[in-house]
Write a protein that holds these residues in place. Sequence first.
Motif, PDB file in Angstrom:
ATOM      1  N   GLU A  99       0.763  -1.055  -0.151  1.00  0.00           N
ATOM      2  CA  GLU A  99      -0.073  -0.096   0.013  1.00  0.00           C
ATOM      3  C   GLU A  99       0.668   1.269   0.000  1.00  0.00           C
ATOM      4  O   GLU A  99       0.374   2.516  -0.304  1.00  0.00           O
ATOM      5  CB  GLU A  99      -0.861  -0.041   1.332  1.00  0.00           C
ATOM      6  N   GLU A 160      -6.662   4.651   1.971  1.00  0.00           N
ATOM      7  CA  GLU A 160      -5.350   5.212   2.306  1.00  0.00           C
ATOM      8  C   GLU A 160      -4.634   6.516   2.108  1.00  0.00           C
ATOM      9  O   GLU A 160      -3.636   6.920   2.833  1.00  0.00           O
ATOM     10  CB  GLU A 160      -4.479   4.054   1.255  1.00  0.00           C
ATOM     11  N   HIS A 249      -4.515   3.225   9.513  1.00  0.00           N
ATOM     12  CA  HIS A 249      -5.021   2.444   8.462  1.00  0.00           C
ATOM     13  C   HIS A 249      -4.506   0.911   8.532  1.00  0.00           C
ATOM     14  O   HIS A 249      -5.132  -0.012   8.682  1.00  0.00           O
ATOM     15  CB  HIS A 249      -4.819   2.981   7.268  1.00  0.00           C
ATOM     16  N   HIS A 253      -6.106  -2.640   9.239  1.00  0.00           N
ATOM     17  CA  HIS A 253      -6.088  -3.980   8.472  1.00  0.00           C
ATOM     18  C   HIS A 253      -5.262  -4.937   9.174  1.00  0.00           C
ATOM     19  O   HIS A 253      -5.643  -6.201   9.450  1.00  0.00           O
ATOM     20  CB  HIS A 253      -4.759  -3.689   7.457  1.00  0.00           C
TER      21      HIS A 253
HETATM   22 ZN    ZN Z   1      -5.579  -0.630   2.956  1.00  0.00          ZN
END
Ligand code: ZN
Length: 279
Positions: A99, A160, A249, A253
């Motif tokens: 990411e 994101e 973030h 996850h």
């Molecule tokens: Zn993500």
Amino acid sequence: MTVVRYERRGPVAVVTMNRPEYRNAQNSAMTYALDEAFYRAVADDEVKVIVLAGEGGHFSAGHDIGTPGRDAHVTFERRASLWWDHVGKEGAESRFARESEVYLGMCRRWREIPKPTIAMVQGACIAGGLMLAWVCDLIVASDDAFFADPVVRMGIPGVEYFAHPWVMPPRIAKEFLYTGDRMPARRAYEVGMVNRVVARDELETETFALAERIAAMPRLGLALTKKAVNQAEDLQGMHAGMDSVFGLHHLAHAHNAETSADSLAGMDPKSMKAAADGS
Ligand code: ZN
């Protein structure tokens, strides 16, 4: 079929996401094709302005989390970050590396394109689709366009590229995220997130008319002006703010991966839609 189309219309380069059968869901193949197209537009001295468009009825339904073309575990030649390849790594290491490159890294890279960019938005502009519209300098939306970031349903604090409290007032950003509701183009205009709302059948004409007007300005003047405004946003904390939210973030996850089916809390496009319809 090419996932991104590139064409020149006088001084305007048009970069078109071309997966209409999946509402232009963004897989990595599309991400790198977009990067290629933007690079080409920057390198072409005849190009003054870049328009980012989506083929079909919708601008973009977001990141690809469920089409047959999903390629989250494929290696691509990295361009936006110095992180190592995510493929073959585990857990948070894989997600953070991936990411940092394809989401936050690429979006930051595109925000710094030294030529003015205009997002031409119709229909859905959801989650990862927001990121693509937000990195553009201007947004022209048709009256049928709508914007939404429903990823809080996955227990994740937004997409994101966390520009929310900079592209709309913080209190509106909270409502937008807390509800996951669709923000119609008119409302997006009211809160200053889009520049213009036009009729659907005038979207292209209006966007290109605006692009042509901007194209009459001197190239360096435009590039420096863009940098000036971007720097002002960063002085208002945007760059550092996004870095800190990126950590939250990834905490989300990781929490999902630890406590549910996967890092997206077991959600896919179908269950996301069902959850949205049920509310
Ligand atoms: Zn993500």
